[in-house]
Design a protein around this motif. Structure first.
Motif, short mmCIF file in Angstrom:
data_model
loop_
_atom_site.label_atom_id
_atom_site.label_comp_id
_atom_site.label_asym_id
_atom_site.label_seq_id
_atom_site.Cartn_x
_atom_site.Cartn_y
_atom_site.Cartn_z
N TYR A 26 0.86 -1.17 0.00
CA TYR A 26 0.00 0.00 0.00
C TYR A 26 0.89 1.22 0.00
O TYR A 26 1.78 1.31 0.83
N PRO A 27 0.77 2.11 -0.88
CA PRO A 27 -0.24 2.22 -1.92
C PRO A 27 0.06 1.32 -3.11
O PRO A 27 1.18 0.84 -3.26
N TYR A 38 -3.85 5.43 -4.23
CA TYR A 38 -4.37 5.22 -2.89
C TYR A 38 -5.85 4.90 -2.94
O TYR A 38 -6.56 5.32 -3.84
N GLU A 96 -3.57 10.68 -1.01
CA GLU A 96 -4.00 9.92 0.17
C GLU A 96 -5.01 10.75 0.93
O GLU A 96 -4.80 11.93 1.21
#
Length: 100
Positions: A26-27, A38, A96
Motif C-alpha cells: 500500500y499504496p 491510494y 492519500e
C-alpha cells in the motif's frame, strides 16, 4: 475496471486482489507510469467493515450446530463473493485521503 488517473492504464481486478491481500503493498503502484494509487477514504471504510463478516458467520454456524459440509459450502460461497465484490468497492485516487 479501475483506471490510473495519471496515464489511464486499466488496473485489473486480479491485480487489486493480489496486491492488497497478497503482498500487503500500500499504496498500489501503476505498472505503466509508476504513479502511487491510494484507496479513497470511503473505500477503506467499506473494506474494513467487511472484515468481521467471516468471524460472525463462523460463530453463527457454530452456535446453530450446522453440519460441517453445509458450513463449508457457506464459507466457500462467502469467500468467493467477497473476492468478487471487493475490487468493485475499491476506488483509487492519486492523493492519500484522511479517514475522518
Amino acid at each position: 475496471m479501475k483506471k490510473c488517473s495519471s496515464c489511464g492504464n486499466r488496473i485489473s481486478r486480479w491485480y487489486i486482489i493480489k496486491e492488497t491481500l497478497g503482498k500487503k503493498q500500500y499504496p498500489l503502484v501503476c505498472d505503466q507510469c509508476g504513479q502511487k494509487l491510494y484507496f479513497t477514504a470511503r473505500s477503506l471504510k467499506i473494506s474494513y467493515s467487511l472484515v468481521p463478516v467471516l468471524p460472525i458467520v463462523l460463530l453463527l454456524l457454530l452456535l446453530f450446530h450446522i453440519p460441517d459440509w453445509i458450513a463449508g459450502v457457506v464459507i466457500l460461497i462467502l469467500l468467493t463473493s467477497l473476492f468478487v465484490i471487493y475490487p468493485s468497492i475499491v476506488q483509487l485516487t492519486n492523493d492519500e485521503e484522511r479517514w475522518f
